[in-house]
Design a protein around this motif. Structure first.
Motif, mmCIF file in Angstrom:
data_model
loop_
_atom_site.group_PDB
_atom_site.id
_atom_site.type_symbol
_atom_site.label_atom_id
_atom_site.label_comp_id
_atom_site.label_asym_id
_atom_site.label_seq_id
_atom_site.Cartn_x
_atom_site.Cartn_y
_atom_site.Cartn_z
ATOM 1 N N THR A 376 -26.562 -3.733 -37.893
ATOM 2 C CA THR A 376 -27.235 -4.199 -36.673
ATOM 3 C C THR A 376 -28.530 -3.454 -36.431
ATOM 4 O O THR A 376 -29.556 -4.049 -36.069
ATOM 5 N N SER A 377 -28.529 -2.140 -36.626
ATOM 6 C CA SER A 377 -29.752 -1.366 -36.391
ATOM 7 C C SER A 377 -30.839 -1.721 -37.403
ATOM 8 O O SER A 377 -32.034 -1.638 -37.093
ATOM 9 N N PHE A 390 -36.068 -9.368 -30.378
ATOM 10 C CA PHE A 390 -34.805 -9.264 -31.113
ATOM 11 C C PHE A 390 -33.688 -9.806 -30.236
ATOM 12 O O PHE A 390 -33.589 -9.454 -29.047
ATOM 13 N N VAL A 391 -32.862 -10.678 -30.817
ATOM 14 C CA VAL A 391 -31.710 -11.244 -30.109
ATOM 15 C C VAL A 391 -30.493 -11.112 -31.008
ATOM 16 O O VAL A 391 -30.537 -11.510 -32.176
ATOM 17 N N ARG A 392 -29.427 -10.540 -30.475
ATOM 18 C CA ARG A 392 -28.174 -10.421 -31.226
ATOM 19 C C ARG A 392 -27.217 -11.500 -30.756
ATOM 20 O O ARG A 392 -26.992 -11.669 -29.560
ATOM 21 N N MET A 393 -26.677 -12.245 -31.703
ATOM 22 C CA MET A 393 -25.762 -13.333 -31.403
ATOM 23 C C MET A 393 -24.457 -13.080 -32.144
ATOM 24 O O MET A 393 -24.397 -13.201 -33.369
ATOM 25 N N SER A 394 -23.415 -12.709 -31.414
ATOM 26 C CA SER A 394 -22.134 -12.398 -32.043
ATOM 27 C C SER A 394 -21.387 -13.690 -32.350
ATOM 28 O O SER A 394 -21.217 -14.565 -31.485
ATOM 29 N N ARG A 421 -29.943 -21.083 -26.863
ATOM 30 C CA ARG A 421 -29.890 -20.048 -25.820
ATOM 31 C C ARG A 421 -30.519 -18.750 -26.304
ATOM 32 O O ARG A 421 -31.124 -18.015 -25.513
ATOM 33 N N ALA A 422 -30.400 -18.476 -27.594
ATOM 34 C CA ALA A 422 -31.053 -17.277 -28.135
ATOM 35 C C ALA A 422 -32.572 -17.397 -28.059
ATOM 36 O O ALA A 422 -33.272 -16.417 -27.744
ATOM 37 N N LEU A 423 -33.108 -18.595 -28.348
ATOM 38 C CA LEU A 423 -34.555 -18.793 -28.218
ATOM 39 C C LEU A 423 -35.004 -18.624 -26.772
ATOM 40 O O LEU A 423 -36.059 -18.036 -26.496
ATOM 41 N N VAL A 432 -36.461 -12.525 -34.036
ATOM 42 C CA VAL A 432 -35.499 -12.115 -35.056
ATOM 43 C C VAL A 432 -34.114 -12.277 -34.448
ATOM 44 O O VAL A 432 -33.797 -11.620 -33.451
ATOM 45 N N ILE A 433 -33.309 -13.189 -34.998
ATOM 46 C CA ILE A 433 -31.970 -13.460 -34.474
ATOM 47 C C ILE A 433 -30.951 -12.876 -35.440
ATOM 48 O O ILE A 433 -30.935 -13.232 -36.626
ATOM 49 N N LEU A 434 -30.141 -11.981 -34.931
ATOM 50 C CA LEU A 434 -29.090 -11.349 -35.738
ATOM 51 C C LEU A 434 -27.792 -12.125 -35.533
ATOM 52 O O LEU A 434 -27.259 -12.178 -34.415
ATOM 53 N N LEU A 435 -27.294 -12.739 -36.588
ATOM 54 C CA LEU A 435 -26.019 -13.454 -36.558
ATOM 55 C C LEU A 435 -24.930 -12.468 -36.945
ATOM 56 O O LEU A 435 -24.602 -12.304 -38.119
ATOM 57 N N ASP A 436 -24.383 -11.795 -35.947
ATOM 58 C CA ASP A 436 -23.454 -10.696 -36.189
ATOM 59 C C ASP A 436 -22.053 -11.223 -36.491
ATOM 60 O O ASP A 436 -21.590 -12.188 -35.880
ATOM 61 N N GLU A 437 -21.389 -10.561 -37.455
ATOM 62 C CA GLU A 437 -19.995 -10.873 -37.829
ATOM 63 C C GLU A 437 -19.851 -12.325 -38.267
ATOM 64 O O GLU A 437 -18.959 -13.049 -37.822
ATOM 65 N N ILE A 438 -20.721 -12.755 -39.172
ATOM 66 C CA ILE A 438 -20.652 -14.150 -39.618
ATOM 67 C C ILE A 438 -19.410 -14.411 -40.465
ATOM 68 O O ILE A 438 -19.005 -15.559 -40.645
#
Length: 785
Positions: A376-377, A390-394, A421-423, A432-438
């Motif tokens: 993530t970092s 930067f947007v994190r999307m779990s 919603r991230a936009l 930059v959209i982080l797709l966390d735990e894909i």
């Protein structure tokens, strides 16, 4: 520049060449053609000398001057009037009479330059020239009509000669001086009328386009005024019915936001229709709230708002180094990713001509590694390096496809998907959209979110992503998507194919100490409101925490342990005002962190034959895995326990078949026609993978021969029916796990030799790597004498 106006007079026809001398009047800024009446200011010394002593009726020769050079053709002009201009300068009204050729000049006693002139005799007009003259007359009249100067067409009356008719194009105010000069110097009437016809056609085409645009603008203005009148009437009616008030302001606000030009054309048209629908229906209509919600959502989407990329590669590399210690390969790949974006930005004009270069030009990065290694970092660092939001999307636990694509507007409570919603949260179209735990995306009767992600993460398709709620295409091609995962096993193959994998295997002990010193400890000190001068934790203490209290692949648990040490020191500073400095030593570890966690020691587990130490990769990183084998009386067969998957069960069958086929060669005297039991401890944890064959074979040989497996040896690799050792993945995670467990020798397939070169130097110095190609080589290294 002389001010000219058309005034036609009868030209004096010259039947023979006449040579005489006249004062030269230079024209540095304009061009005078025959039949023009111009006002000239005596601004330059040459002009003042030319007009000095001249009275009304005197003649001069006006010649265009360009960069200090005079043209070869001029015009004889007669002074019609002299006096002062509005600005106080001397000037004269001149009437242009006829073309002349310019000869040699000499300075007269008055100081004016006199030049010899030769009258230009125009030849009789040819039939072609007269045909062109007729065409010119028709085009010129259409041109005058198009610009609304129908009365000016009288200027063309009485002019029959093609050469004289061609000169009238010089009256057109839009004609530049270069063309006027070309017209002046074109002596042949046919060539001159040909030029005039071509220029008149161009002017007519431009005038028609201008007239069409003017008509469209007037039509739009009339329609706008009509709509405004109708809306005022509607407002008056609504006020009479008690339905006015804030509603009108709301509709005006919506229309103003739509008209600001930020929405795509299709979206703006759809939004305008929805506002019209909302205006026609009352507030009591249940759809009014749905329309308002949709309009608010569409207007909040950053359709055209974007941040400027900071594509300084050196600064990006420095930013990554400041944020992360180690991970050199990963940081290098991210810098390469940014370098490609920089080149595409700089060469966008060339790439726009190549549709193939545009298609599929993006890259979707997938950071794969155990928890706590900094996935993530790293995404946040990429955003800072690019200067983007930067947007994190779990995505962990997401099972509804509508979470990605949005709900259709026909459903009650519909809303856009997480991408939209991230936009909106980012406020730009290129965050930059982080797709966390894909890897933890699920699927059930509500759909498969991973299937919806196929379009989002496909660079060849995401420029036209369509959210079910918005119902219009959204361009995601400028978004930088970075996915994170702990393991690849649960990611569908089509989705995995769209991403470029960047593995983060974990950190060595030295790297963890460096991360703790440079990043974790300063952050923890700030979090607990103390300074480095008040709480001092030396490297030897940090190394002891790493070695004895944390054996994870990442640094999350290390951060928790250090946080406990800092909190304990901060508590002491708060309770003991006389204490100004707290030095944390090795003796403080047990009171703060408790006893060292129990770990299975390979030296203890391998004291009896039939136990071998294997290496595996789990979702939490690399780990050691003990394999136990035993011979039991009973029927011929193989029993496998420990929640093993199909792959590991097949590896056990292959290992037993190989031993039976090579019994004499391996020196096995025991009877194999008995039940062979292979067990993997920690039976509550499911296990599967293609790298346990070598470990099972070694454990079986140890049990059958009575030779113990060396406690300082761990191994990994798959085996074939002929005893060949096949390559495996996750070499770095497995070797790091062996080092954490105190193993000094690791057996790897010979085909993984290239992976050994990528290991940190400190790890290669601490662990001896044995590359093997067959089971006999494994047994020679692993078994005691």
């Amino acid at each position: 520049m002389p001010r000219a106006c058309p005034l036609r007079t009868a030209r004096r026809r010259v039947s023979s060449t006449e040579i005489r001398s006249l004062p030269l009047l230079p024209l540095p800024h304009g061009v005078v053609l025959p039949d023009m009446v111009v006002t000239v200011a005596a601004e330059s010394a040459a002009a003042r000398e030319a007009m000095s002593g001249r009275t009304v009726g005197d003649e001069l020769v006006a010649v265009p001057e360009r960069d200090g050079h005079f043209g070869s053709v001029g015009v004889v002009v007669r002074i019609e009037q002299r006096g002062q201009l509005a600005n106080g300068a001397d000037g004269a009204v001149l009437r242009a009479l006829r073309r002349v050729r310019i000869g040699r000049g000499e300075v007269a006693g008055s100081g004016a330059l006199h030049v010899a002139i030769e009258e230009v005799v125009e030849p009789p007009a040819s039939d072609a020239a007269r045909a062109l003259a007729r065409e010119y007359r028709v085009v010129a009249e259409e041109l005058l009509a198009a610009i609304g100067s129908r009365g000016a067409s009288a200027l063309l009356e009485g002019i029959e000669e093609p050469g004289e008719l061609a000169d009238t194009i010089g009256w057109w105010p839009e004609l530049d001086d270069e063309r006027r000069l070309q017209l002046l110097e074109t002596v042949d009437p046919e060539a001159r009328i040909l030029l005039a016809v071509g220029w008149a056609r161009e002017a007519l085409a431009e005038a028609r386009v201008t007239a069409d645009i003017r008509d469209e603008v007037n039509e739009d203005l009339e329609r706008t005024q009509r709509e405004a009148i109708l809306r005022r009437q509607m407002k008056a009616i609504q006020d009479e019915l008690g339905e006015g008030g804030d509603g009108a302001d709301e509709f005006a606000t919506y229309r103003a936001r739509i008209a600001d030009g930020t929405l795509p054309t299709a979206v703006a048209e759809a939004a305008t229709k929805e506002v019209d629908r909302l205006e026609r229906m009352g507030d009591q209509n249940v759809e009014a709230g749905w329309i308002r919600t949709w309009l608010d959502t569409v207007l909040e989407i950053p359709w055209s708002t974007a941040t400027e990329d900071a594509l300084d590669l050196d600064a990006a590399a420095q930013q990554l180094d400041e944020d992360h210690a180690g991970l050199e390969d990963v940081k290098e790949r991210i810098v390469e990713f940014l370098a490609v974006r920089k080149l595409r930005h700089e060469r966008s004009s060339d790439l726009q001509e190549d549709s193939g270069a545009r298609r599929g030009s993006g890259t979707i990065l997938a950071l794969v590694g155990p928890p706590g290694v900094g996935k993530t970092s790293l995404g946040e660092s990429v955003a800072r390096a690019l200067g983007r939001r930067f947007v994190r999307m779990s995505l962990g636990g997401v099972r509804d496809e509508a979470e990605i694509r949005g709900h259709r507007r026909t459903y009650v409570g519909a809303r856009p998907g997480r991408i939209v919603r991230a936009l909106v949260d980012a406020g730009t179209r290129n965050p930059v959209i982080l797709l966390d735990e894909i890897d933890k995306v699920g699927a059930d009767w509500r759909g498969d979110p991973s299937a919806a992600l196929l379009e989002v993460l496909d660079p060849a398709q995401n420029a036209t992503f369509r959210d079910h709620y918005v119902e219009h295409e959204i361009d995601l091609s400028d978004v930088v998507f970075i996915a994170t995962a702990n393991t690849l096993d649960t990611i569908p193959a089509p989705l995995l194919d769209r991403m470029e994998l960047i593995p983060l295997e974990g950190y060595s002990e030295d790297e963890k100490v460096a991360i703790a010193t440079r990043h974790l400890l300063p952050s923890l000190l700030r979090r607990n409101a103390v300074t480095a001068e008040e709480v001092r934790i030396p490297d030897k203490v940090i190394r002891a925490v790493v070695a004895d209290h944390t054996r994870e692949a990442g640094v999350r648990r290390l951060e928790q342990r250090l946080d406990r040490l800092v909190r304990r020191a901060a508590s002491r500073l708060a309770r003991e005002p006389e204490t100004t400095v707290v030095d944390v030593g090795l003796d403080d570890l047990r009171p703060a962190l408790g006893p060292t966690p129990h770990r299975e020691d390979p030296a203890v587990r391998t004291q009896v034959p039939g136990v071998a130490t294997g290496l595996a990769v789990t979702g939490a990183g690399g780990d050691v895995l003990f394999v136990e084998a035993a011979l039991l009386p009973g029927e011929d067969g193989l029993t496998l326990t420990g929640q093993l998957g199909d792959v590991m069960k097949e590896s056990g069958q292959i290992a037993l078949s190989y031993l039976r086929a090579n019994r004499e060669r391996l020196g096995i005297a025991a009877d194999l026609d008995r039940t062979v039991h292979v067990h993997f401890p920690a039976g509550a944890i499911p296990k599967d993978g293609p790298s346990a064959g070598v470990t099972m074979t070694t454990a079986l040989v140890s049990a059958l021969t009575g030779r113990r497996v060396r406690p300082d040896v761990a191994m990994t690799g798959e085996v074939t029916l002929h005893g060949k050792v096949l390559p495996i993945g996750g070499v770095k995670e497995k070797v790091l796990a062996a080092q954490r467990a105190g193993v000094t020798d690791v057996i790897l397939p010979v085909a993984n030799g290239a992976d050994v070169d990528e290991l940190p130097d400190a790890v290669r110095d601490a662990v001896t790597i044995h590359l093997v190609d067959s089971i006999p080589e494994v047994l020679e290294i692993a078994l005691t004498a």
